[in-house]
Write an enzyme that holds these catalytic residues in place. Structure first.
Site, PDB file in Angstrom:
ATOM      1  CB  THR A   6      -0.935   0.020   1.227  1.00  0.00           C
ATOM      2  OG1 THR A   6      -1.987   0.939   0.967  1.00  0.00           O
ATOM      3  CG2 THR A   6      -0.218   0.411   2.488  1.00  0.00           C
ATOM      4  CE  LYS A  38      -4.949  -0.165   0.341  1.00  0.00           C
ATOM      5  NZ  LYS A  38      -3.786  -0.340  -0.507  1.00  0.00           N
ATOM      6  N   GLY A  50      -5.044   6.873   8.163  1.00  0.00           N
ATOM      7  CA  GLY A  50      -4.765   5.983   7.054  1.00  0.00           C
ATOM      8  C   GLY A  50      -3.886   4.856   7.530  1.00  0.00           C
ATOM      9  CB  SER A 129       5.264  -1.322  -0.609  1.00  0.00           C
ATOM     10  OG  SER A 129       4.035  -1.105  -1.274  1.00  0.00           O
ATOM     11  CB  CYS A 164       5.331   1.155  -5.496  1.00  0.00           C
ATOM     12  SG  CYS A 164       4.905  -0.132  -4.302  1.00  0.00           S
ATOM     13  CB  THR A 167       1.403   1.987  -5.076  1.00  0.00           C
ATOM     14  OG1 THR A 167       2.112   1.679  -3.882  1.00  0.00           O
ATOM     15  CG2 THR A 167       0.686   3.304  -4.907  1.00  0.00           C
TER      16      THR A 167
END
Length: 176
Positions: A6, A38, A50, A129, A164, A167
């Protein structure tokens, strides 16, 4: 604690505080969901929160943090410290694998299960991440552009999503 899967970014610029989370939920190399939420508002919409990490654990922590906010009448620092203490010392809670970012108009805090409550020196912080990518992009944009807080958050999260694999660009953004 190494939390993968995330990206949540929080920043303050001018009179705005913005928190943005991506929507991807992954299990290993498989994307299970593209539109997870989130980031949410707590305590009469005056606090943003979050998470990065296990979804069930994060929901438990959201509930515990909101209970602390009610107990301490919206005092975000005291609530964060008490949650971190409980998280660190309770036999069940200390097994939770997540990190929280919380913010109100005055403070941005990171809360971890290791007992950490950290207020960053800069008005930017990110977890997950893709956190380092979103953080670097947001810092650069804050220092080198005239974009407002929400525009910086969106662009920084897009950059993180381009780098990423955990993501995506399906974002939830909340603004105070």
């Amino acid at each position: 604690m190494d939390i993968r899967g995330t990206t949540v970014l929080c920043l303050k610029k001018g009179d705005k505080v913005v928190m943005t989370g991506d929507g991807q939920v992954s299990m290993g190399q498989t994307i299970l969901k593209h539109t997870a939420k989130k980031v949410r508002r707590l305590y009469n919409d005056s606090v943003l929160a979050g998470f990065a990490g296990s979804t069930a654990d994060a929901i438990t922590l959201f509930d515990k943090f909101e209970a602390k906010l009610k107990e301490y009448k919206g005092d975000i620092v005291r609530s964060a410290v008490e949650l971190a203490r409980d998280w660190r010392t309770d036999r069940i809670l200390r097994r939770l694998e997540a990190m929280l970012l919380v913010a109100n108009r005055e403070k941005i805090l990171l809360i971890s299960g290791l007992g950490d409550v950290i207020e960053p020196d800069s008005p930017v912080i990110a977890i997950g991440s893709g956190g380092p990518y979103a953080y670097a992009a947001a810092r650069a944009l804050m220092e080198n552009s005239s974009l407002d807080a929400e525009e910086i958050s969106v662009k920084a999260m897009d950059i993180a999503a381009d780098i990423c694999v955990y993501t995506n660009k399906n974002r939830v953004t909340e603004v105070l």
